[in-house]
Motif scaffolding. Structure first.
Motif, PDB file in Angstrom:
ATOM      1  N   LEU A 156      -9.650   9.181   3.344  1.00  0.00           N
ATOM      2  CA  LEU A 156      -9.865   7.764   3.632  1.00  0.00           C
ATOM      3  C   LEU A 156     -11.347   7.539   3.844  1.00  0.00           C
ATOM      4  O   LEU A 156     -11.893   7.914   4.889  1.00  0.00           O
ATOM      5  N   ARG A 157     -12.002   6.972   2.862  1.00  0.00           N
ATOM      6  CA  ARG A 157     -13.434   6.661   2.989  1.00  0.00           C
ATOM      7  C   ARG A 157     -13.584   5.261   3.584  1.00  0.00           C
ATOM      8  O   ARG A 157     -12.969   4.305   3.096  1.00  0.00           O
ATOM      9  N   ALA A 158     -14.448   5.135   4.585  1.00  0.00           N
ATOM     10  CA  ALA A 158     -14.642   3.843   5.236  1.00  0.00           C
ATOM     11  C   ALA A 158     -15.184   2.811   4.257  1.00  0.00           C
ATOM     12  O   ALA A 158     -14.764   1.644   4.271  1.00  0.00           O
ATOM     13  N   ASP A 159     -16.108   3.228   3.378  1.00  0.00           N
ATOM     14  CA  ASP A 159     -16.695   2.239   2.469  1.00  0.00           C
ATOM     15  C   ASP A 159     -15.634   1.627   1.562  1.00  0.00           C
ATOM     16  O   ASP A 159     -15.597   0.415   1.356  1.00  0.00           O
ATOM     17  N   LEU A 160     -14.733   2.448   1.046  1.00  0.00           N
ATOM     18  CA  LEU A 160     -13.707   1.922   0.145  1.00  0.00           C
ATOM     19  C   LEU A 160     -12.662   1.090   0.874  1.00  0.00           C
ATOM     20  O   LEU A 160     -12.205   0.071   0.343  1.00  0.00           O
ATOM     21  N   SER A 161     -12.283   1.495   2.082  1.00  0.00           N
ATOM     22  CA  SER A 161     -11.252   0.685   2.744  1.00  0.00           C
ATOM     23  C   SER A 161     -11.845  -0.642   3.219  1.00  0.00           C
ATOM     24  O   SER A 161     -11.164  -1.668   3.178  1.00  0.00           O
ATOM     25  N   MET A 219      -5.271   6.659  -0.040  1.00  0.00           N
ATOM     26  CA  MET A 219      -5.285   6.412   1.399  1.00  0.00           C
ATOM     27  C   MET A 219      -5.776   5.028   1.810  1.00  0.00           C
ATOM     28  O   MET A 219      -5.427   4.569   2.903  1.00  0.00           O
ATOM     29  N   SER A 220      -6.581   4.346   1.004  1.00  0.00           N
ATOM     30  CA  SER A 220      -7.044   3.013   1.438  1.00  0.00           C
ATOM     31  C   SER A 220      -5.832   2.113   1.661  1.00  0.00           C
ATOM     32  O   SER A 220      -5.701   1.482   2.715  1.00  0.00           O
ATOM     33  N   GLY A 221      -4.947   2.046   0.693  1.00  0.00           N
ATOM     34  CA  GLY A 221      -3.763   1.192   0.806  1.00  0.00           C
ATOM     35  C   GLY A 221      -2.789   1.693   1.851  1.00  0.00           C
ATOM     36  O   GLY A 221      -2.170   0.909   2.570  1.00  0.00           O
ATOM     37  N   VAL A 222      -2.647   3.013   1.949  1.00  0.00           N
ATOM     38  CA  VAL A 222      -1.753   3.592   2.966  1.00  0.00           C
ATOM     39  C   VAL A 222      -2.172   3.122   4.353  1.00  0.00           C
ATOM     40  O   VAL A 222      -1.364   2.577   5.122  1.00  0.00           O
ATOM     41  N   TYR A 223      -3.451   3.292   4.682  1.00  0.00           N
ATOM     42  CA  TYR A 223      -3.867   2.985   6.048  1.00  0.00           C
ATOM     43  C   TYR A 223      -4.003   1.486   6.285  1.00  0.00           C
ATOM     44  O   TYR A 223      -3.742   1.006   7.389  1.00  0.00           O
ATOM     45  N   LEU A 232      -2.038  -1.988  -3.856  1.00  0.00           N
ATOM     46  CA  LEU A 232      -3.325  -1.334  -3.552  1.00  0.00           C
ATOM     47  C   LEU A 232      -3.336   0.133  -3.980  1.00  0.00           C
ATOM     48  O   LEU A 232      -2.458   0.904  -3.578  1.00  0.00           O
ATOM     49  N   HIS A 233      -4.338   0.493  -4.747  1.00  0.00           N
ATOM     50  CA  HIS A 233      -4.425   1.861  -5.277  1.00  0.00           C
ATOM     51  C   HIS A 233      -5.833   2.419  -5.158  1.00  0.00           C
ATOM     52  O   HIS A 233      -6.813   1.674  -5.064  1.00  0.00           O
ATOM     53  N   ASN A 234      -5.908   3.749  -5.209  1.00  0.00           N
ATOM     54  CA  ASN A 234      -7.190   4.450  -5.349  1.00  0.00           C
ATOM     55  C   ASN A 234      -7.119   5.387  -6.535  1.00  0.00           C
ATOM     56  O   ASN A 234      -6.042   5.852  -6.902  1.00  0.00           O
ATOM     57  N   THR A 235      -8.296   5.684  -7.054  1.00  0.00           N
ATOM     58  CA  THR A 235      -8.401   6.675  -8.123  1.00  0.00           C
ATOM     59  C   THR A 235      -9.500   7.670  -7.784  1.00  0.00           C
ATOM     60  O   THR A 235     -10.456   7.324  -7.066  1.00  0.00           O
ATOM     61  N   GLY A 293       0.856  -1.189   0.000  1.00  0.00           N
ATOM     62  CA  GLY A 293       0.000   0.000   0.000  1.00  0.00           C
ATOM     63  C   GLY A 293       0.887   1.234   0.000  1.00  0.00           C
ATOM     64  O   GLY A 293       2.078   1.150   0.317  1.00  0.00           O
ATOM     65  N   GLY A 294       0.313   2.365  -0.338  1.00  0.00           N
ATOM     66  CA  GLY A 294       1.108   3.595  -0.314  1.00  0.00           C
ATOM     67  C   GLY A 294       2.173   3.653  -1.388  1.00  0.00           C
ATOM     68  O   GLY A 294       3.134   4.406  -1.257  1.00  0.00           O
ATOM     69  N   THR A 295       2.004   2.903  -2.446  1.00  0.00           N
ATOM     70  CA  THR A 295       2.897   3.057  -3.613  1.00  0.00           C
ATOM     71  C   THR A 295       2.747   4.494  -4.120  1.00  0.00           C
ATOM     72  O   THR A 295       3.717   5.118  -4.556  1.00  0.00           O
TER      73      THR A 295
END
Lengths: 319, 319
Positions: A187-192, A25-29, A115-118, A18-20
């Motif tokens: 950091l959205r709870a639904d996505l993480s 933030m999902s992967g970071v946290y 792990l990524h977000n867009t 995570g955090g690449t």
């Protein structure tokens, strides 16, 4: 052609990164949480290693410090002589190559899940390089079956002829999870929650494979990246308009010739002038402005994936 | 008490500022567009000046370079002796104070409209410091009437006793426009179209005022900021959870005692323990993580706004 032979041994060395990109933030946290509580990544046959891939960018809450880490795992960067002035991400790519690779070596990790977000409305998207990666395609299929009511698309994202440059290319096999929409730095709870469930299901799949489960052949749908499309720009290179409201948030939906794609600040619409229907993704992704990509055009395809089993015999040569 | 006397003369010197935060793209691109094509900001009695407030942060697509510009317009920063090592935003605040102020002087601009975006689901939000600002409240009312079908809330955002620190406090009067949700670094056509229409309507209101229009008294609803609420954190200060899915995206909706506000990574919910119903805003705003604010609590109030006219006689003293 198949560059990803089906593994003949259980996958013992698995990493979840995570955090690449330090502001996704999902992967970071999740990575930070698993570093404190790694039990969640354990399975009977292996224990996945959590990795915070870009700590400096994470601390700064930016995608990267000097250059995009996830474009830095090429032989040029990994094998060049180290220099104190190398960009931070080049140094970090070499560290990760030592930790999880070396790339293309027998010592490399068996699998990396990155792990990524867009910011784009892509829902759950599984990123692999090719339909020929039979193991990854079965993993995608397994993830799709977890929540059949939620769209979970497969994006095939390798430009032909280009060397793979992503973090997961350091391992023998790997895949990206791309969840959106989520603003950078949020950091959205639904996505993480969703990402956590997908990671758990991916590890469950590897466990099933390791214990000798056979997975039957199937037909699959995917979206293959063709090319990027830049924003309209002024002569000075500034934006002259942005993504049209009729295209915004419509990732993976068909874009037909003649449909509006941009709205100019001057008021006019710009229409899509291609000859064929395409399926845009990463529509209005924040990180792609600097790459000159307002969206990525893909083509939709259906393909066959052969059966998978660790113990599958090698194909019998024709008589 | 009223620190904002009703103007007795037409407002001739008006500025519209964008890019005060360099990654809030509606204002960034509108300001840049108006700098190329200022005609849109002209009215018969005045011509508003577009200003790109933080060019260095805009170039870097970051909120700020050294410190938050929109917290820097206090007398401490504006009047201290200049030093070459001053943070970029302190230098820039002094430049803007010269251009649009000096703050609290007769030479200051008559009005600044400052354009912002939030990652929170705040829709259209008008930010003013106090219900006592009769001119700004009438302007808010005018903007609310433009699209009565769209919520357009008034947020009263001054902590009592604190000196005003925002960009628009440099002028004799001013207001913020806050539109969301929009990720940092993304320009959504729907939001910039809405912001452009609101700016046009605000200039139209000033034009009406300048030509002597009288505006009757009315009752108004607003939300007054009370305090920020931080995320749950580990002993090391890292996040231990995030905004609860039942609170996410519910800006301006009532939060009642006992309702969940955070979801911990460990799985439990954290409930709101306050004694009174509050109305959270800036829920999960990306820029507020570093400020230790998961959301801002507000109270909802209804207040009376007296009639407004440039030519209104001074109140007659009691006999």
């Amino acid at each position: 052609m198949c560059s990803w032979p089906v593994p003949r041994e259980p996958l013992r060395r698995v990493a979840v990164t995570g955090g690449t990109h330090g502001n996704e933030m999902s992967g970071v946290y999740l990575a930070q949480h698993w570093l404190r509580a790694p039990g969640e990544l354990q399975r009977p046959s292996f224990s996945a290693m959590p990795v915070l891939a870009n700590p400096a960018a994470t601390a700064a809450c930016r995608r990267y410090v000097d250059r995009d880490l996830n474009r830095t795992f090429t032989s040029t960067f990994l094998t060049a002589r180290a220099h104190p002035d190398d960009p931070y991400e080049v140094k970090r790519a070499r560290e990760l190559n030592q930790l999880l690779g070396p790339k293309a070596s027998g010592r490399a990790f068996d699998f990396i899940l990155d792990l990524h977000n867009t910011t784009a409305n892509m829902g759950t998207c599984l990123i692999s390089e090719s339909t020929h990666n039979v193991f990854a395609m079965h993993l995608c299929r397994h993830l799709q079956m977890q929540s059949p009511e939620l769209p979970c698309r497969v994006l095939l994202y390798q430009v032909p002829g280009e060397e793979s440059y992503s973090l997961y290319s350091v391992a023998k096999n790997g895949m990206g999870l791309e969840l959106g929409p989520q603003p950078q730095g949020v950091l959205r709870a639904d996505l993480s929650t969703r990402m956590r469930a997908l990671v758990a299901a991916a590890l469950d799949f590897i466990q099933l494979f390791n214990q000798g489960t056979a997975f039957p052949a199937f037909e699959m749908e995917g979206y293959r990246a063709i090319r990027g499309m830049d924003f309209p720009r002024t002569e000075a290179g500034d934006l002259a308009g942005t993504v049209h409201p009729q295209l915004q948030d419509r990732d993976f939906e068909p874009l037909r010739p003649g449909a509006p794609i941009f709205q100019m600040f001057s008021g006019e619409d710009v229409l899509y002038e291609g000859e064929a229907t395409v399926y845009p993704v990463f529509i209005n992704e924040a990180a792609y402005y600097e790459k000159g990509i307002a969206f990525l055009q893909t083509e939709k395809l259906t393909f066959s994936v052969p059966a998978l089993s660790m113990l599958a015999p090698a194909p019998t040569p024709d008589p």
